[in-house]
Design an enzyme around this catalytic site. Structure first.
Site, PDB file in Angstrom:
ATOM      1  N   CYS A   1      31.922  26.130 -19.330  1.00 47.30           N
ATOM      2  CA  CYS A   1      32.643  25.255 -18.758  1.00 47.30           C
ATOM      3  C   CYS A   1      33.724  24.745 -19.272  1.00 47.30           C
ATOM      4  CB  CYS A   1      31.625  23.977 -18.255  1.00 47.30           C
ATOM      5  SG  CYS A   1      32.634  22.736 -17.508  1.00 47.30           S
TER       6      CYS A   1
ATOM      7  N   CYS B   1      34.682  20.979 -18.841  1.00 47.51           N
ATOM      8  CA  CYS B   1      33.480  20.273 -19.923  1.00 47.51           C
ATOM      9  C   CYS B   1      34.165  20.275 -21.166  1.00 47.51           C
ATOM     10  CB  CYS B   1      32.236  20.426 -19.644  1.00 47.51           C
ATOM     11  SG  CYS B   1      31.706  20.973 -18.047  1.00 47.51           S
ATOM     12  N   ASP B   2      34.403  21.156 -21.748  1.00 43.95           N
ATOM     13  CA  ASP B   2      34.315  21.430 -23.324  1.00 43.95           C
ATOM     14  C   ASP B   2      35.724  21.493 -23.756  1.00 43.95           C
ATOM     15  OD1 ASP B   2      31.670  21.091 -23.205  1.00 43.95           O
ATOM     16  OD2 ASP B   2      31.327  22.973 -23.152  1.00 43.95           O
TER      17      ASP B   2
END
Ligand code: NAP
Length: 309
Positions: free
Chosen positions: A131, A134-135
């Site tokens: 992701c 997300c990261d």
């Protein structure tokens, strides 16, 4: 006893919740471990009707939940552990508690597919991720070369997003052209920071001995040549697997675990309905999942009306 329990709070589950709530069925909606579903890990959704400027995936899901709750849906942060669909009412084990329900909508969505490499598993969260939104902004990835694996819309989206942080993004795909929609593919290939690596497979993520990602070993499928690309992160975006394990052997599904509905959204078990990515490997769009959630809700309403007549 519940009228209807909905498993999942992605587009399918929450749309089913809006419709069943408006039908005064007071649905109980279980989030599982990813409230809001996969769309919460996307950045801007540009193709959901009604949002000409695009809408943030997390915001879209939050608004859907609010809309469902406004009409009386009860959203519970809880995970379904097991089901007994032989008895009526159905019996669900939800985090150790017994819940009985007259009907069930499975809208459990899909999770990220893995490459299946041991090194990938060993280095997950140590540079291997699924992701970018997300990261991607983590300091470990800043101004470093990054790798995205895949050739679909997800891979293109991840690669484009990562160009904000990375020095360059290698897009490694096993074919010589992208599967992504034309608009996404052309945007991706026009980005000077994205370097496609065609006809290639990642065979190993390096370096397990250092307990962090330092590169990938890549094999060209046409020449069989292997090279190592240095990188600080590997973003795997090669598709999805349906979250249907719990229903294996009970609900009819295909060899990949996608639930096969029998009539409309009803499954082989009367009173159990399905909607969204856990049964759809063809369209897999937010709007089609929402449409199927609506259909499942209408089917449930008719089923329950039939029980009471
Ligand atoms: P996808 O379309 O199934 O693409 C998966 C890609 O990964 C394919 O290019 C596939 O290669 C490759 N792949 C699969 N298994 C692999 C493996 N073991 N090793 C290496 N490569 C592998 O999945 P997706 O990109 O996640 O998209 C899913 C759906 O969501 C699509 O319908 C897509 O349109 C939609 N989506 C839309 C948007 C948007 O509109 N903004 C964004 C994201 C996703 P092959 O090409 O060789 O099969």
């Amino acid at each position: 006893m519940e009228n209807v329990v909905i498993i999942g709070t992605g587009c399918a589950g929450l749309t089913a919740a809006i419709y069943t709530a408006r039908a005064n069925l007071s649905p109980l909606v279980l989030t599982g471990l990813m409230p809001g579903g996969l769309l919460t890990t996307t950045s801007i959704v540009e193709n959901f009707p009604g949002f000409p400027e695009g809408v943030d995936g997390y915001e879209l899901m939050t608004r859907m939940q609010k809309q469902a709750e406004k009409f009386g849906a009860r959203v519970k942060f809880a995970t379904l552990e097991s089901v007994n669909l032989d008895q009526r009412p159905f019996r669900l084990d939800v985090d150790g508690d017994l819940i009985e329900t007259k009907s069930l909508i499975i809208a459990s969505g899909a999770g990220h597919k893995h490459l299946g490499l041991e090194s990938e598993d060993r280095l997950e969260k140590k540079g291997v991720t699924y992701c970018a939104t997300c990261d991607g902004a983590l300091p470990m990835f800043r101004n470093k070369p990054l790798v995205v694996v895949g050739g679909g819309d997800s891979a293109c989206e991840e690669a484009m997003y990562l160009t904000r942080f990375a020095s360059e993004v290698y897009l490694i795909h096993r074919r010589d052209s992208l599967r992504a929609s034309r608009i996404m593919a052309s945007r991706t290939l026009a980005n000077p920071k994205i370097k496609p690596v065609w006809d290639s497979l990642v065979t190993e993520v390096l370096d397990v001995n250092l307990d962090k990602v330092t590169g990938v070993r890549v094999k060209n499928l046409k020449s069989n040549e292997e090279i190592v690309l240095d990188c600080a992160g590997v973003f795997v975006a090669i598709g999805h697997v349906p979250n249907t394990k719990l229903f294996k052997g009970i609900i009819d599904m295909d060899e990949n675990g996608y639930i096969i509905p029998k009539h409309g959204t009803e499954t082989n078990v009367t009173g159990v309905f399905v909607a969204g990515d856990c049964s759809d490997h063809v369209y897999r769009q937010a709007v089609t999942a929402a449409g199927l959630g609506c259909a499942a809700a209408i089917d449930v309403e008719r089923y329950l009306a039939g029980l009471n007549s």
